[in-house]
Design a protein around this motif. Structure first.
Motif, PDB file in Angstrom:
ATOM      1  N   ALA A  41       0.814  -1.212   0.000  1.00 25.24           N
ATOM      2  CA  ALA A  41       0.000   0.000   0.000  1.00 25.24           C
ATOM      3  C   ALA A  41       0.853   1.271   0.000  1.00 25.24           C
ATOM      4  CB  ALA A  41      -0.941  -0.002   1.201  1.00 25.24           C
ATOM      5  N   LEU A  42       2.131   1.156   0.328  1.00 21.83           N
ATOM      6  CA  LEU A  42       3.032   2.311   0.356  1.00 21.83           C
ATOM      7  C   LEU A  42       3.576   2.669  -1.022  1.00 21.83           C
ATOM      8  CD1 LEU A  42       5.094   1.287   3.517  1.00 21.83           C
ATOM      9  CD2 LEU A  42       3.202   2.934   3.401  1.00 21.83           C
ATOM     10  N   SER A  43       3.329   1.796  -2.006  1.00 26.03           N
ATOM     11  CA  SER A  43       3.941   1.941  -3.328  1.00 26.03           C
ATOM     12  C   SER A  43       2.891   2.108  -4.417  1.00 26.03           C
ATOM     13  CB  SER A  43       4.766   0.690  -3.624  1.00 26.03           C
ATOM     14  OG  SER A  43       5.190   0.671  -4.953  1.00 26.03           O
ATOM     15  N   ASP A  44       3.269   2.846  -5.458  1.00 31.99           N
ATOM     16  CA  ASP A  44       2.387   2.925  -6.626  1.00 31.99           C
ATOM     17  C   ASP A  44       3.134   2.606  -7.923  1.00 31.99           C
ATOM     18  OD1 ASP A  44       3.862   5.251  -6.914  1.00 31.99           O
ATOM     19  OD2 ASP A  44       2.133   6.573  -7.073  1.00 31.99           O
ATOM     20  N   MET A  45       4.394   2.194  -7.810  1.00 34.90           N
ATOM     21  CA  MET A  45       5.184   1.812  -8.982  1.00 34.90           C
ATOM     22  C   MET A  45       6.065   0.624  -8.646  1.00 34.90           C
ATOM     23  SD  MET A  45       6.744   5.262 -10.638  1.00 34.90           S
ATOM     24  CE  MET A  45       6.010   6.806 -10.160  1.00 34.90           C
ATOM     25  N   LEU A  46       6.117  -0.318  -9.579  1.00 34.54           N
ATOM     26  CA  LEU A  46       6.983  -1.481  -9.461  1.00 34.54           C
ATOM     27  C   LEU A  46       7.920  -1.487 -10.663  1.00 34.54           C
ATOM     28  CD1 LEU A  46       7.698  -4.222  -8.084  1.00 34.54           C
ATOM     29  CD2 LEU A  46       5.955  -5.257  -9.564  1.00 34.54           C
ATOM     30  N   VAL A  47       9.214  -1.611 -10.390  1.00 41.37           N
ATOM     31  CA  VAL A  47      10.217  -1.658 -11.450  1.00 41.37           C
ATOM     32  C   VAL A  47      10.858  -3.040 -11.427  1.00 41.37           C
ATOM     33  CG1 VAL A  47      12.323  -0.630 -12.390  1.00 41.37           C
ATOM     34  CG2 VAL A  47      10.669   0.810 -11.167  1.00 41.37           C
ATOM     35  N   LEU A  48      10.925  -3.655 -12.603  1.00 40.27           N
ATOM     36  CA  LEU A  48      11.481  -4.999 -12.722  1.00 40.27           C
ATOM     37  C   LEU A  48      12.442  -5.074 -13.899  1.00 40.27           C
ATOM     38  CD1 LEU A  48       8.094  -6.928 -12.417  1.00 40.27           C
ATOM     39  CD2 LEU A  48       9.794  -6.637 -10.608  1.00 40.27           C
ATOM     40  N   GLY A  49      13.434  -5.926 -13.774  1.00 38.62           N
ATOM     41  CA  GLY A  49      14.265  -6.259 -14.918  1.00 38.62           C
ATOM     42  C   GLY A  49      13.469  -7.162 -15.857  1.00 38.62           C
ATOM     43  N   ARG A  50      13.955  -7.335 -17.067  1.00 36.47           N
ATOM     44  CA  ARG A  50      13.205  -8.095 -18.070  1.00 36.47           C
ATOM     45  C   ARG A  50      12.885  -9.513 -17.637  1.00 36.47           C
ATOM     46  NH1 ARG A  50      14.161 -11.953 -21.055  1.00 36.47           N
ATOM     47  NH2 ARG A  50      16.400 -11.804 -20.734  1.00 36.47           N
ATOM     48  N   GLN A  51      13.865 -10.243 -17.116  1.00 41.81           N
ATOM     49  CA  GLN A  51      13.624 -11.642 -16.747  1.00 41.81           C
ATOM     50  C   GLN A  51      12.592 -11.762 -15.631  1.00 41.81           C
ATOM     51  OE1 GLN A  51      14.848 -14.610 -18.256  1.00 41.81           O
ATOM     52  NE2 GLN A  51      13.106 -15.283 -17.048  1.00 41.81           N
ATOM     53  N   THR A  52      12.723 -10.938 -14.597  1.00 39.48           N
ATOM     54  CA  THR A  52      11.751 -10.986 -13.502  1.00 39.48           C
ATOM     55  C   THR A  52      10.371 -10.572 -14.002  1.00 39.48           C
ATOM     56  OG1 THR A  52      13.479 -10.549 -11.859  1.00 39.48           O
ATOM     57  CG2 THR A  52      11.199 -10.110 -11.188  1.00 39.48           C
ATOM     58  N   PHE A  53      10.324  -9.551 -14.859  1.00 38.35           N
ATOM     59  CA  PHE A  53       9.049  -9.128 -15.429  1.00 38.35           C
ATOM     60  C   PHE A  53       8.395 -10.288 -16.184  1.00 38.35           C
ATOM     61  CE2 PHE A  53       6.443  -7.510 -18.881  1.00 38.35           C
ATOM     62  CZ  PHE A  53       5.614  -6.611 -18.221  1.00 38.35           C
ATOM     63  N   GLU A  54       9.168 -10.966 -17.019  1.00 36.52           N
ATOM     64  CA  GLU A  54       8.612 -12.088 -17.779  1.00 36.52           C
ATOM     65  C   GLU A  54       8.150 -13.214 -16.855  1.00 36.52           C
ATOM     66  OE1 GLU A  54      11.525 -13.102 -20.757  1.00 36.52           O
ATOM     67  OE2 GLU A  54      10.949 -11.407 -22.024  1.00 36.52           O
ATOM     68  N   ASP A  55       8.902 -13.452 -15.773  1.00 39.16           N
ATOM     69  CA  ASP A  55       8.484 -14.461 -14.795  1.00 39.16           C
ATOM     70  C   ASP A  55       7.162 -14.052 -14.142  1.00 39.16           C
ATOM     71  OD1 ASP A  55      10.815 -15.889 -15.358  1.00 39.16           O
ATOM     72  OD2 ASP A  55      11.852 -15.229 -13.526  1.00 39.16           O
ATOM     73  N   PHE A  56       7.051 -12.787 -13.730  1.00 40.38           N
ATOM     74  CA  PHE A  56       5.813 -12.292 -13.112  1.00 40.38           C
ATOM     75  C   PHE A  56       4.659 -12.369 -14.107  1.00 40.38           C
ATOM     76  CE2 PHE A  56       6.584  -9.503  -9.186  1.00 40.38           C
ATOM     77  CZ  PHE A  56       7.647 -10.270  -8.748  1.00 40.38           C
ATOM     78  N   ARG A  57       4.890 -11.882 -15.318  1.00 43.12           N
ATOM     79  CA  ARG A  57       3.840 -11.845 -16.344  1.00 43.12           C
ATOM     80  C   ARG A  57       3.352 -13.247 -16.691  1.00 43.12           C
ATOM     81  NH1 ARG A  57       5.874  -9.669 -21.869  1.00 43.12           N
ATOM     82  NH2 ARG A  57       6.729 -11.759 -21.854  1.00 43.12           N
ATOM     83  N   GLY A  58       4.230 -14.228 -16.639  1.00 41.25           N
ATOM     84  CA  GLY A  58       3.859 -15.599 -16.943  1.00 41.25           C
ATOM     85  C   GLY A  58       3.180 -16.324 -15.792  1.00 41.25           C
ATOM     86  N   PHE A  59       3.250 -15.750 -14.591  1.00 44.44           N
ATOM     87  CA  PHE A  59       2.692 -16.420 -13.419  1.00 44.44           C
ATOM     88  C   PHE A  59       1.450 -15.720 -12.868  1.00 44.44           C
ATOM     89  CE2 PHE A  59       2.428 -17.045  -8.805  1.00 44.44           C
ATOM     90  CZ  PHE A  59       2.374 -18.427  -8.735  1.00 44.44           C
ATOM     91  N   TRP A  60       1.588 -14.456 -12.477  1.00 48.69           N
ATOM     92  CA  TRP A  60       0.516 -13.792 -11.728  1.00 48.69           C
ATOM     93  C   TRP A  60      -0.793 -13.628 -12.490  1.00 48.69           C
ATOM     94  CZ3 TRP A  60       0.473 -14.162  -6.830  1.00 48.69           C
ATOM     95  CH2 TRP A  60       1.677 -14.226  -6.123  1.00 48.69           C
ATOM     96  N   PRO A  61      -0.803 -13.186 -13.722  1.00 45.44           N
ATOM     97  CA  PRO A  61      -2.095 -13.042 -14.404  1.00 45.44           C
ATOM     98  C   PRO A  61      -2.837 -14.366 -14.591  1.00 45.44           C
ATOM     99  CG  PRO A  61      -0.440 -11.734 -15.509  1.00 45.44           C
ATOM    100  CD  PRO A  61       0.283 -12.611 -14.519  1.00 45.44           C
ATOM    101  N   GLU A  62      -2.129 -15.487 -14.469  1.00 49.68           N
ATOM    102  CA  GLU A  62      -2.738 -16.808 -14.651  1.00 49.68           C
ATOM    103  C   GLU A  62      -3.388 -17.345 -13.377  1.00 49.68           C
ATOM    104  OE1 GLU A  62      -2.818 -18.007 -17.733  1.00 49.68           O
ATOM    105  OE2 GLU A  62      -1.730 -16.197 -18.290  1.00 49.68           O
TER     106      GLU A  62
END
Length: 186
Positions: A41-62
């Motif tokens: 709740a303290l944050s409104d922006m998340l910054v990720l490197g490409r690999q971590t972003f791809e890992d998140f994108r492949g997991f969380w929305p599913e």
């Protein structure tokens, strides 16, 4: 200037690179979830490197029936992926930062507001931001596992004085520590 916080899952021996199965993002008890939700709740922006972003994108929305709330949070949060090769992040609310990572993050930190900018995973990016001296705090979830290998959070030779703000332990053996960079740090 907004604060830049690194939050990491880490082994007892200091590895943040998951080479063994020591971390399950969905296995959190209610106390751990409460701290995660409070910190989120303290944050409104998340910054990720490409690999971590791809890992998140492949997991969380599913995820369906995600009791952690992370799926809904990530779907609504402004996400930034540091990448010189990605052109379309293919995840709502995501923007590619293709320039110099430190300069790009400094620009995010200078935007109006006082909410935190958070980086997680993204070891190479974390090393660059730590070396640039723009990280003001670390929130570490330490797992009771010795991996004996893997990349670590801090670059070799990095020295920094920290002040402990909070520490908690959980029935699972996981501990949470919140550290602030001391003003007298080298």
């Amino acid at each position: 200037m907004r604060p830049l916080i690194i939050t990491q899952n880490i082994t007892v021996d200091g590895s943040v690179e998951m080479l063994d199965d020591w971390f399950d993002p969905l296995a959190q008890d209610d106390d751990m979830l409460a701290i995660n939700q409070r910190d989120s709740a303290l944050s409104d922006m998340l910054v990720l490197g490409r690999q971590t972003f791809e890992d998140f994108r492949g997991f969380w929305p599913e995820q369906v029936d995600d009791r952690t709330g992370v799926t809904d949070e990530l779907n609504s949060l402004d996400k930034y992926v540091v990448s010189r090769t990605m052109t379309d992040p293919a995840w709502q609310g995501s923007t590619v930062l293709a320039g110099d990572p430190v300069a790009e993050v400094r620009e995010l930190l200078s935007r109006p507001g006082d909410a935190e900018v958070v980086v997680t995973g993204s070891i190479t990016l974390c090393h660059a931001l730590i070396a640039a001296g723009i990280v003001v705090g670390y929130r570490l979830w330490t797992y009771p596992h010795v991996q004996g290998r893997g990349r670590r959070l801090f670059p070799d030779g990095h020295r920094q004085a920290l002040r402990l703000e909070e520490q908690r332990s959980f029935a699972s053996g996981v501990t949470y520590t919140d550290w602030t960079v001391r003003e007298d740090s080298p």
